[in-house]
Scaffold this motif. Structure first.
Motif, mmCIF file in Angstrom:
data_model
loop_
_atom_site.group_PDB
_atom_site.id
_atom_site.type_symbol
_atom_site.label_atom_id
_atom_site.label_comp_id
_atom_site.label_asym_id
_atom_site.label_seq_id
_atom_site.Cartn_x
_atom_site.Cartn_y
_atom_site.Cartn_z
ATOM 1 N N THR A 291 0.850 -1.183 0.000
ATOM 2 C CA THR A 291 0.000 0.000 0.000
ATOM 3 C C THR A 291 0.891 1.240 0.000
ATOM 4 O OG1 THR A 291 -1.824 -1.094 1.163
ATOM 5 C CG2 THR A 291 -1.711 1.311 1.317
ATOM 6 N N PRO A 292 0.692 2.166 -0.938
ATOM 7 C CA PRO A 292 1.543 3.356 -1.005
ATOM 8 C C PRO A 292 1.471 4.176 0.284
ATOM 9 C CG PRO A 292 0.316 3.089 -3.036
ATOM 10 C CD PRO A 292 -0.264 2.109 -2.064
ATOM 11 N N VAL A 293 2.579 4.807 0.626
ATOM 12 C CA VAL A 293 2.699 5.578 1.862
ATOM 13 C C VAL A 293 2.954 7.044 1.537
ATOM 14 C CG1 VAL A 293 4.048 5.908 3.976
ATOM 15 C CG2 VAL A 293 3.543 3.588 3.160
ATOM 16 N N ALA A 294 2.234 7.914 2.230
ATOM 17 C CA ALA A 294 2.414 9.363 2.098
ATOM 18 C C ALA A 294 2.771 9.941 3.464
ATOM 19 C CB ALA A 294 1.139 10.023 1.569
ATOM 20 N N VAL A 295 3.756 10.826 3.490
ATOM 21 C CA VAL A 295 4.256 11.382 4.750
ATOM 22 C C VAL A 295 4.709 12.818 4.520
ATOM 23 C CG1 VAL A 295 6.165 11.236 6.420
ATOM 24 C CG2 VAL A 295 5.022 9.163 5.695
ATOM 25 N N GLY A 296 4.641 13.653 5.561
ATOM 26 C CA GLY A 296 5.395 14.896 5.498
ATOM 27 C C GLY A 296 4.681 16.204 5.739
ATOM 28 N N GLU A 297 3.410 16.203 6.111
ATOM 29 C CA GLU A 297 2.745 17.489 6.303
ATOM 30 C C GLU A 297 3.339 18.263 7.478
ATOM 31 O OE1 GLU A 297 -1.258 17.009 8.909
ATOM 32 O OE2 GLU A 297 -1.336 16.065 6.944
ATOM 33 N N VAL A 298 4.007 17.555 8.420
ATOM 34 C CA VAL A 298 4.635 18.248 9.541
ATOM 35 C C VAL A 298 6.133 18.461 9.313
ATOM 36 C CG1 VAL A 298 2.936 17.404 11.204
ATOM 37 C CG2 VAL A 298 5.033 16.091 10.812
ATOM 38 N N PHE A 299 6.639 18.085 8.140
ATOM 39 C CA PHE A 299 8.046 18.318 7.834
ATOM 40 C C PHE A 299 8.282 19.784 7.489
ATOM 41 C CE2 PHE A 299 8.884 13.716 6.163
ATOM 42 C CZ PHE A 299 8.731 13.238 7.447
ATOM 43 N N ASN A 300 9.475 20.270 7.811
ATOM 44 C CA ASN A 300 9.799 21.665 7.592
ATOM 45 C C ASN A 300 10.923 21.906 6.589
ATOM 46 O OD1 ASN A 300 9.439 21.686 11.086
ATOM 47 N ND2 ASN A 300 7.885 22.450 9.678
ATOM 48 N N THR A 301 11.782 20.913 6.367
ATOM 49 C CA THR A 301 12.883 21.090 5.426
ATOM 50 C C THR A 301 13.157 19.800 4.671
ATOM 51 O OG1 THR A 301 14.715 20.381 6.859
ATOM 52 C CG2 THR A 301 13.980 22.688 7.070
ATOM 53 N N ILE A 302 14.027 19.909 3.708
ATOM 54 C CA ILE A 302 14.449 18.754 2.917
ATOM 55 C C ILE A 302 15.136 17.710 3.792
ATOM 56 C CG2 ILE A 302 16.729 19.654 2.277
ATOM 57 C CD1 ILE A 302 16.130 18.617 -0.588
ATOM 58 N N TRP A 303 15.756 18.161 4.888
ATOM 59 C CA TRP A 303 16.467 17.234 5.770
ATOM 60 C C TRP A 303 15.507 16.310 6.503
ATOM 61 C CZ3 TRP A 303 21.234 17.298 4.340
ATOM 62 C CH2 TRP A 303 21.783 18.467 3.839
ATOM 63 N N ASP A 304 14.260 16.732 6.690
ATOM 64 C CA ASP A 304 13.275 15.884 7.361
ATOM 65 C C ASP A 304 12.863 14.687 6.512
ATOM 66 O OD1 ASP A 304 13.099 17.604 9.608
ATOM 67 O OD2 ASP A 304 11.716 18.898 8.534
ATOM 68 N N CYS A 305 12.974 14.822 5.200
ATOM 69 C CA CYS A 305 12.497 13.755 4.321
ATOM 70 C C CYS A 305 13.594 13.142 3.452
ATOM 71 C CB CYS A 305 11.373 14.274 3.422
ATOM 72 S SG CYS A 305 11.778 15.770 2.492
ATOM 73 N N LYS A 306 14.834 13.599 3.593
ATOM 74 C CA LYS A 306 15.926 13.143 2.738
ATOM 75 C C LYS A 306 16.078 11.625 2.753
ATOM 76 C CE LYS A 306 20.220 13.429 4.145
ATOM 77 N NZ LYS A 306 20.783 12.048 3.986
ATOM 78 N N ASP A 307 16.161 11.037 3.942
ATOM 79 C CA ASP A 307 16.391 9.596 4.033
ATOM 80 C C ASP A 307 15.174 8.802 3.560
ATOM 81 O OD1 ASP A 307 18.883 10.152 5.018
ATOM 82 O OD2 ASP A 307 18.368 9.768 7.116
ATOM 83 N N LEU A 308 13.985 9.268 3.885
ATOM 84 C CA LEU A 308 12.772 8.581 3.430
ATOM 85 C C LEU A 308 12.708 8.543 1.909
ATOM 86 C CD1 LEU A 308 10.105 10.041 5.897
ATOM 87 C CD2 LEU A 308 10.918 7.676 5.800
ATOM 88 N N ILE A 309 13.093 9.644 1.283
ATOM 89 C CA ILE A 309 13.065 9.709 -0.183
ATOM 90 C C ILE A 309 14.184 8.882 -0.796
ATOM 91 C CG2 ILE A 309 13.422 11.264 -2.145
ATOM 92 C CD1 ILE A 309 11.927 13.423 -0.517
ATOM 93 N N GLN A 310 15.397 9.085 -0.328
ATOM 94 C CA GLN A 310 16.545 8.403 -0.932
ATOM 95 C C GLN A 310 16.477 6.888 -0.769
ATOM 96 O OE1 GLN A 310 19.934 10.351 0.891
ATOM 97 N NE2 GLN A 310 20.130 11.788 -0.811
#
Length: 401
Positions: free
Chosen positions: A255-274
């Motif tokens: 099931t696809p996962v969506a995350v990040g409405e409480v993230f503030n910068t690229i550093w918050d999601c860098k590892d999840l994306i990479q």
């Protein structure tokens, strides 16, 4: 051209909003959203006391330099207050630049990547039957994507279920408290989506917000149980502070996962994306540093086939929605945009060019991001303190709301 004046407008037409207005010495102005739900005055103070004095006399066309100045120059980087303030400045400056260019913002960003922005609506009900009916109502309105949330038997307060026509979780006075049961929710959620699919078929895109309530293994179990109903995404299945936790979810469900409405910068999601642990990144213009920083996040995500799915609840003002729709129209790796209707009072205070047509939002063609603020009308709605709720388990343990 120089920034001659800048000031903050706090207004509450139905709910609280914080707006920054930047005025140039040539009379051109731009507006940006600085709303941080439940902590609005912290951003207003940050802007008024610390940011605005640093803006006066600067060239408003130097958007990148001003962004770097406010981010690196403060020394204390990141965080929701700082990044919401930077976002307000950035959005207002892009508004000014597009107005100077005489073109809608999406053109300045590089032009259209699509003819319309697919948005998803919120269908919620006190029980399964009511939610199923609400999904049908949005299908009739032309929505192609719909988020479904429902009351859970045995739980008095459940995230995403409105008390009236408009869903607004923040309440006046001190925070409300609700009781949460993971067991009841995990048993119930698959039944909700089975009923929606039986009634409405496999055509509509269906989304669901878990709202950080589960542990990683519980999230894996939920995602697995929802696979037969082909969700567009499962949102915020577990708190994202420990991003390694999403590996466990990936091991147990497709099931696809969506995350990040409480993230503030690229550093918050860098590892999840990479590490390709998510499928959609939900950062928003107002909470992730504005258009300038959102472009960096989207470009990183594109390298890993992660698409955008920006937050768009009513705790973002129409200014943020307008800016987001221009961003969505341009960004190549777009997925979907959240859309909740603001109340009539909000729409009157923030006149806007964007509109909804047959399941898509269109940003409009006026120069800038197409949203303004009626300051005279805004003054009639003074700030009204409100807080987001908190959740506890049956034994009183504080849980993730």
């Amino acid at each position: 051209m120089k920034i001659q004046n800048a000031y903050v407008i706090v207004t509450s037409p139905g709910r609280n909003f914080v707006t920054l207005k930047i005025v140039t010495d040539e009379g051109v102005y731009g507006v940006g959203d600085a709303t941080l739900n439940g902590r609005e005055l912290s951003v207003a103070s940050y802007l008024t006391d610390h940011v605005i004095p640093c803006l006066i006399g600067r060239d408003p066309q130097q958007i990148e330099d001003i962004w770097q100045y406010l981010y690196k120059g403060a020394y204390w980087r990141r965080g929701p207050v700082t990044m919401s303030a930077i976002a307000a400045v950035d959005t207002a400056l892009w508004d000014i630049k597009a107005k100077l260019a005489g073109m809608p913002l999406y053109q300045l960003l590089g032009g259209k990547s699509r003819t319309g922005v697919m948005v998803y609506a919120h269908a919620n009900g006190r029980d399964v039957a009511e939610t199923v009916d609400r999904v049908g109502e949005y299908i009739e309105k032309g929505y192609k994507a719909i988020r479904a949330q429902s009351g859970v038997p045995g739980l008095s307060g459940v995230y995403g279920v409105a008390k009236g026509k408009f869903y607004e979780p923040a309440t006046k006075g001190l925070p409300e408290e609700s009781v949460w049961s993971t067991e009841a929710y995990l048993d119930f959620a698959p039944k909700l989506f089975e009923a929606v699919r039986v009634k409405h078929g496999m055509g509509p895109h269906l989304l669901h917000d878990v709202h950080h309530r589960l542990t990683p293994i519980e999230a894996g179990r939920l995602g697995k149980s929802l696979e037969p109903y082909r969700l567009f995404w499962m949102e915020d299945p577990t708190p994202a502070e420990n991003q390694e936790a999403f590996r466990l979810i990936r091991q147990h469900t497709v099931t696809p996962v969506a995350v990040g409405e409480v993230f503030n910068t690229i550093w918050d999601c860098k590892d999840l994306i990479q590490n390709q642990l998510i499928d959609y990144i939900r950062t928003s213009v107002v909470h992730a540093g504005g258009i300038t920083h959102m472009r960096r996040i989207a470009d990183l995500a594109a390298l890993y086939q992660v698409r955008t799915g920006s937050h768009g609840a009513t705790d973002l003002s129409p200014i943020c929605m307008g800016a987001a729709l221009h961003f969505d129209t341009w960004v190549p790796n777009f997925g979907v945009q959240e859309h909740m209707e603001h109340c009539p009072e909000t729409d009157e205070v923030f006149p806007h060019a964007y509109r909804f047509e047959d399941g898509y939002m269109l940003p409009g063609e006026v120069p800038g991001h197409g949203v303004d603020i009626d300051e005279t009308l805004a003054a009639k709605y003074p700030y009204n303190p409100a807080y987001l709720p908190v959740a506890r388990l049956a034994d009183g343990t504080l849980w993730n709301w």
